[in-house]
Design a protein around this motif. Structure first.
Motif, PDB file in Angstrom:
ATOM      1  N   CYS A  31      -8.685   6.262   0.059  1.00 23.96           N
ATOM      2  CA  CYS A  31      -9.308   6.980  -1.066  1.00 23.96           C
ATOM      3  C   CYS A  31      -8.749   8.394  -1.186  1.00 23.96           C
ATOM      4  CB  CYS A  31     -10.825   7.031  -0.879  1.00 23.96           C
ATOM      5  SG  CYS A  31     -11.669   5.450  -1.079  1.00 23.96           S
ATOM      6  N   GLY A  68      -5.444   8.490  -2.655  1.00 24.56           N
ATOM      7  CA  GLY A  68      -5.519   8.234  -4.084  1.00 24.56           C
ATOM      8  C   GLY A  68      -6.262   9.317  -4.842  1.00 24.56           C
ATOM      9  N   ASP A 102      -9.263  10.446  -4.543  1.00 25.86           N
ATOM     10  CA  ASP A 102     -10.678  10.188  -4.818  1.00 25.86           C
ATOM     11  C   ASP A 102     -11.482  10.758  -3.651  1.00 25.86           C
ATOM     12  OD1 ASP A 102     -13.181   9.276  -5.432  1.00 25.86           O
ATOM     13  OD2 ASP A 102     -12.545   7.248  -5.980  1.00 25.86           O
ATOM     14  N   ASP A 104       1.334   2.063  -0.835  1.00 35.31           N
ATOM     15  CA  ASP A 104       0.484   1.430  -1.847  1.00 35.31           C
ATOM     16  C   ASP A 104      -0.975   1.593  -1.415  1.00 35.31           C
ATOM     17  OD1 ASP A 104      -0.787  -0.097  -3.730  1.00 35.31           O
ATOM     18  OD2 ASP A 104       0.601  -1.789  -3.609  1.00 35.31           O
ATOM     19  N   HIS A 105      -1.549   2.753  -1.711  1.00 34.62           N
ATOM     20  CA  HIS A 105      -2.891   3.068  -1.215  1.00 34.62           C
ATOM     21  C   HIS A 105      -3.974   2.274  -1.942  1.00 34.62           C
ATOM     22  CE1 HIS A 105      -1.202   6.186   1.260  1.00 34.62           C
ATOM     23  NE2 HIS A 105      -0.548   6.668   0.207  1.00 34.62           N
ATOM     24  N   ARG A 106      -3.725   1.894  -3.186  1.00 35.02           N
ATOM     25  CA  ARG A 106      -4.719   1.099  -3.909  1.00 35.02           C
ATOM     26  C   ARG A 106      -4.852  -0.279  -3.269  1.00 35.02           C
ATOM     27  NH1 ARG A 106      -4.441   0.863 -10.338  1.00 35.02           N
ATOM     28  NH2 ARG A 106      -4.979   3.045  -9.921  1.00 35.02           N
ATOM     29  N   LEU A 144      -6.641   0.045   0.066  1.00 37.56           N
ATOM     30  CA  LEU A 144      -8.090   0.174  -0.073  1.00 37.56           C
ATOM     31  C   LEU A 144      -8.733  -1.181  -0.356  1.00 37.56           C
ATOM     32  CD1 LEU A 144     -10.623   1.909  -0.252  1.00 37.56           C
ATOM     33  CD2 LEU A 144     -10.088   2.333  -2.664  1.00 37.56           C
ATOM     34  N   ALA A 145      -8.103  -1.987  -1.199  1.00 40.57           N
ATOM     35  CA  ALA A 145      -8.657  -3.316  -1.492  1.00 40.57           C
ATOM     36  C   ALA A 145      -8.756  -4.154  -0.221  1.00 40.57           C
ATOM     37  CB  ALA A 145      -7.776  -4.019  -2.530  1.00 40.57           C
TER      38      ALA A 145
END
Length: 628
Positions: free
Chosen positions: A446, A449, A451, A417-419, A422-423
């Motif tokens: 990032c 994901g 980005d 769960d990379h999002r 990052l949070a």
């Protein structure tokens, strides 16, 4: 826009009181920064109030919602090198504020009496001097020019002990935190104040320095307090014992910590002090020593001794809580170190249940560490979901621990769960102080994901804090290469290779840049150097094979392709080896490799179809030629 000016910053601290210059600097600059860039003050609030304690009220006036975050001591121990990252954070605040003032002339910061500054202040000056853009900020270090503190010290040299006491009382009456932590102590030490008064003042300062992670300062301040403490003051003696030993442990001075505890155990009959020292000795053996130096049997002996001391002390709620913590948490640590992860999980869960049942008033303070260790045990047993849940419980109790956010981010990344990862990394940066690892991990999230630009920004921020961070430079170089910026990739790789000349991943990045530019000899040299360091390095084997093929050395290219497939198998590798066989007219071997490649989900079936057709045509042509 502030008018151009020179800001004189006196750093005199009698050689030992931390960050006097930072405090004086921010007292002068903070009003301007609050006016021009309040968002930066919020971002770096922790760094400001920690290194410049007199600004605490001003920062809270601007950011009242941060009162709890800036005032509550953390239960989770601080990260390594915290003072370095705090200093970087304060430097970033000043530099980013100046960079926003378009057209402003350079600000000159003139730091005086730096030779009499403490080591932490001098570290900040080194960081600021290294990072400052001279077009925006001029940093001057002047050891000859006296400042107010130096003049005050010379005047103080002529004071009588009675006058020192009067001066200490005058400074105390100002209710200025920086004075309580520095000049007041200096005057008290030379005054007619009773030893108990001096000991209590230095003990309070030592506790503060330990709380904020200034371990050198907490150590020498505690040692000064110990010289004045009376033998009958057990409460002060216990505080100084724990402050000294934990300062030494956080500084990595494990031999000194062990020696200190051994002496204390041989000279005290106080069970609480005995518990402090026995527990510290066990932690050193089980957690802090390098793996090859750990002695788990000796650690268990120290744990048993710590519990015996606890049991012999007058019993109360504090002793009950300490016994749960030492028994369950320490035994869990020993189980984890011995590879008995399920046992470690059970013990941490039992400890949490006992704390909740027997010490509910201490649960919020003590549970975060048990939950953190429980989370680590879940991760070690590949239960990332359970680790995330336990970290979430810990964060609910300790919402201002950067380490907890970092570690939960790692757990999120472990479950893909990379999002969410990052949070959490961004929360760790916000809680602060920002570290290179925080920005690096944010860059990883990032990049995972897709980005790439934000990942580049995070790696760049990591490198601003630590230019020698090889992994950040490697990843930034790889992103530059994949984004079609070979010159930037080569620049990063070359910079990192100056400090790690045989790093195989860096050599591979530079080799790829050379290969893409057509410098086959240089590419071959880089891939070959990487393989000297790591003979099974997949990228080096794969790309050296490609380079050799381009140089028409198909035999050696095949040897590298064969070696690669003993390390890693994938569609591209079988396709590449098939191409090598095909180039030699070895149609059957090529078809066999193309057949293997076709079994992978990411296979390029259109390319494989074309190549199979070519091989089959080659076989037909061979048969026709043979019949003719």
């Amino acid at each position: 826009m502030p008018a151009a000016r020179t800001v004189a910053v006196d750093c005199h601290a009698f050689g030992r009181y931390p960050y006097v210059g930072c405090n004086n600097l921010m007292r002068q600059l903070l009003p301007d920064i609050c006016r021009d860039s309040p968002d930066l003050v919020r971002e770096f609030a922790l760094c400001v109030v920690t290194l410049a304690p007199d600004t605490h009220t001003d920062v809270l006036d601007l950011c009242p919602d941060l009162a709890e975050a800036l005032g509550k001591p953390a239960a989770i121990p601080f990260m390594l090198n915290r003072t370095t990252w705090l200093a970087h954070g304060l430097a970033s605040l000043v530099l980013r504020w100046r960079s926003r003032l378009d057209g402003a002339p350079p600000l000159k910061l003139e730091f005086t009496n730096t030779a009499s500054a403490d080591p932490l202040q001098r570290e900040f000056l080194d960081i600021l001097s290294l990072r400052a853009d001279p077009d925006l900020l001029e940093v001057v270090r002047d050891d000859e020019n006296d400042g107010a503190e130096a003049r005050s010290e010379r005047a103080a040299a002529d004071l009588t002990p009675e006058e020192h006491l009067v001066r200490a009382e005058e400074l105390t009456a100002r209710k200025q935190r920086s004075l309580d932590l520095g000049s007041v102590l200096h005057h008290l030490e030379h005054s007619t104040a009773s030893p108990d008064v001096v000991a209590r003042a230095f003990t309070a300062a030592a506790e503060h320095y330990l709380t904020v992670g200034f371990y050198e300062a907490s150590l020498h301040t505690a040692r000064t307090a110990a010289r004045y403490a009376t033998h009958g003051d057990l409460a002060t003696a216990r505080t100084l014992c724990s402050t000294t030993v934990y300062s030494l442990m956080h500084l990595g001075r494990l031999d000194d910590a062990e020696a200190f505890c051994t002496v204390r155990l041989s000279t005290t009959d106080d069970p609480r002090m005995g518990m402090i020292c026995s527990y510290a000795l066990g932690v050193i053996q089980a957690r802090l020593r390098p793996p090859e130096q750990r002695d788990l049997a000796k650690a268990a002996q120290h744990m048993a001794q710590a519990i015996a001391f606890l049991d012999s002390a007058p019993q109360g709620p504090g002793e009950t809580c300490n016994r749960i913590f030492v028994d369950k948490n320490f035994r869990a640590l020993l189980a984890a170190r011995a590879g008995r992860t399920d046992e470690a999980i059970r013990l941490e869960q039992e400890g949490l249940a006992d704390l909740r049942r027997l010490c509910p008033e201490r649960f919020r303070a003590e549970a975060p560490i048990l939950l953190q260790n429980l989370s680590k045990a879940h991760l070690a047993s590949k239960r990332a979901d359970l680790a995330v849940a336990s970290y979430t419980e810990a964060i609910a109790l300790e919402p201002f621990s950067a380490d907890l956010y970092m570690e939960r981010g790692n757990a999120h990344r472990a479950r893909g769960d990379h999002r969410a990862a990052l949070a959490d990394y961004r929360m760790a940066i916000q809680v602060g102080p920002p570290t290179p690892e925080m920005h690096f991990n944010a860059g990883l999230a990032c990049a995972a994901g897709h980005d790439s630009e934000r990942a580049l920004d995070e790696y760049t921020l990591a490198l601003e804090l630590d230019p020698a961070y090889a992994r950040a430079r490697l990843n930034r170089a790889a992103l530059h290469y994949r984004s079609g910026r070979p010159a930037e990739a080569a620049q990063d790789a070359d910079a990192a290779l100056r400090t790690e000349p045989d790093h195989p991943d860096l050599l591979c990045i530079r080799g790829l840049v050379n290969l893409s530019s057509g410098d086959l000899e240089a590419a071959l040299a880089d891939f070959s150097r990487a393989l000297v360091r790591d003979p099974s390095h997949p990228a080096a084997l794969k790309n050296r094979s490609t380079t050799l093929f381009a140089m028409e050395d198909v035999a050696q290219a095949l040897r590298d392709a064969d070696r690669y497939l003993t390390v890693r198998t994938d569609a591209a590798a079988f396709l590449h080896r098939g191409q090598l066989h095909q180039s030699r007219g070895s149609w059957q071997q090529a078809l066999a490799d193309y057949q293997q490649a076709a079994g992978y989900d990411d296979a390029d079936h259109a390319e494989l179809g074309r190549r199979r057709s070519a091989c089959l045509q080659g076989l037909v042509d061979e048969a026709t030629h043979a019949r003719a």
